[in-house]
Enzyme design. Sequence first.
Site, PDB file in Angstrom:
ATOM      1  N   ASP A  98      47.768  59.549  29.933  1.00 45.50           N
ATOM      2  CA  ASP A  98      47.489  59.633  28.769  1.00 45.50           C
ATOM      3  C   ASP A  98      46.480  60.948  28.509  1.00 45.50           C
ATOM      4  OD1 ASP A  98      46.566  58.834  26.037  1.00 45.50           O
ATOM      5  OD2 ASP A  98      45.355  57.318  26.604  1.00 45.50           O
ATOM      6  N   ASP A 271      52.020  49.538  28.140  1.00 45.07           N
ATOM      7  CA  ASP A 271      50.895  49.362  29.036  1.00 45.07           C
ATOM      8  C   ASP A 271      49.785  48.497  28.709  1.00 45.07           C
ATOM      9  OD1 ASP A 271      48.344  51.447  28.505  1.00 45.07           O
ATOM     10  OD2 ASP A 271      49.936  51.872  27.269  1.00 45.07           O
ATOM     11  N   CYS A 309      56.728  32.429  41.861  1.00 42.55           N
ATOM     12  CA  CYS A 309      56.348  33.784  41.816  1.00 42.55           C
ATOM     13  C   CYS A 309      56.193  34.273  43.376  1.00 42.55           C
ATOM     14  CB  CYS A 309      55.002  33.827  41.243  1.00 42.55           C
ATOM     15  SG  CYS A 309      54.057  35.397  41.306  1.00 42.55           S
ATOM     16  N   CYS A 311      54.651  36.732  44.498  1.00 41.75           N
ATOM     17  CA  CYS A 311      53.320  37.808  44.807  1.00 41.75           C
ATOM     18  C   CYS A 311      52.678  36.873  46.097  1.00 41.75           C
ATOM     19  CB  CYS A 311      52.463  37.717  43.518  1.00 41.75           C
ATOM     20  SG  CYS A 311      51.459  36.428  43.292  1.00 41.75           S
ATOM     21  N   CYS A 314      50.779  33.464  45.304  1.00 39.49           N
ATOM     22  CA  CYS A 314      51.602  32.236  45.222  1.00 39.49           C
ATOM     23  C   CYS A 314      52.307  31.910  46.487  1.00 39.49           C
ATOM     24  CB  CYS A 314      52.612  32.496  43.980  1.00 39.49           C
ATOM     25  SG  CYS A 314      51.740  32.663  42.397  1.00 39.49           S
ATOM     26  N   HIS A 340      48.935  38.900  41.246  1.00 34.16           N
ATOM     27  CA  HIS A 340      49.715  38.031  40.453  1.00 34.16           C
ATOM     28  C   HIS A 340      50.047  38.276  38.957  1.00 34.16           C
ATOM     29  CE1 HIS A 340      51.183  34.035  39.105  1.00 34.16           C
ATOM     30  NE2 HIS A 340      50.442  34.072  38.072  1.00 34.16           N
TER      31      HIS A 340
END
Length: 378
Positions: A98, A271, A309, A311, A314, A340
């Site tokens: 940015d 984003d 999930c 991740c 999980c 997560h």
Amino acid sequence: MSFTPPPFGFTITARCPHTLARCGRFHTPHGTVATPRFMPVGTLATVKGVTAGQLAATGAQMVLANTYHLHLQPGEDIVAEAGGLHRFMDWPGPLLTDSGGYQVFSLGAINRIDDNGVSFRSPRDGRTILLTPERAMAIQAALGADVAMAFDQCPPYPASEADVEAACRRTHAWLERCMASHQRSGQALFGIVQGGCFPRLRAESAREVAAMDLPGIAVGGVSVGEPVEEMHRIVRQVGPLLPDARPHYLMGVGSLPEMALAVAQGFDLFDCVLPTRLGRHGAALVGGERWNLRNARFRHDHTPLDPGCPCPACTGHTRAYLHHLIRAGEMLGKILLSLHNITQLQRFSGAMARAIREGCFAEDFAPWNPDSPAAHTW
């Protein structure tokens, strides 16, 4: 003679016949981004609490960092000495910086704006920092991200039509100065559409920025305090006005309903600080809902947070354990929930792409319905 493809390009690979949603491939010098795609925010060359390897495992393909904050600490010269932002933060994939334009809005209490640029009072030592389009381009060139954003003025909400029109005029003039001073090869410059909540100004800004024919185009000035209905109206208005052959980036948006709406209007990149901010406050995104893991209902719940999930939160831990970590103030709980939440947004991006390819996006995601089967089958 062998053909060397250009470092940037955008290829549309599938379209939804009932909306403007599309799948694409955004090619950069550090890899290809499959769109639609959520980009995690790594303001200070780090996604808070997450290593580069962990970030890649979430499915993230492109990461965002911030020019203003990296200029303050550690300074773009330090990053350049390290070989650029990719090496400095150990992220091998595409990066976007940015320009500092958002800080023109968020740090309004410590800056002064005129046609030349923006003077900030440093929150670190009180010194004056002048950020101009030319300086923003020079800093981003030193950082070396794949995509540099044009320096713009993001007006606050609410603001008068006259004030927003003045901000648009500056944004367009600053874009021309960014283009004139942007010299780094292998770095794409994206322009930014502004215009607040005023349809006339949004249309004029979209037309002017699109006419610059840059490698990508972004829409800013949303999710800055306006009612969500206003955000939706802006997205519906501006999406169809953007050049079809370029990637469309909706800045600062990462909630599921808003992402789905924007994809239906032809947006490709997103984003937001939301996933890690929620994680640091003990909240998890599950099936389109926000769960507060501090809640006592999780104390004896020995099931996975989200069985579907992949991740680490999980696959290796239970709701009860995560509840314990958050209640105990343990750093690991915040890290696991951040991972997560980022994974959830990557899976949601992938689910929308899959629905576009399979021809069911309009049914499952436009508008996104948290009660539909698609909301629970990422």
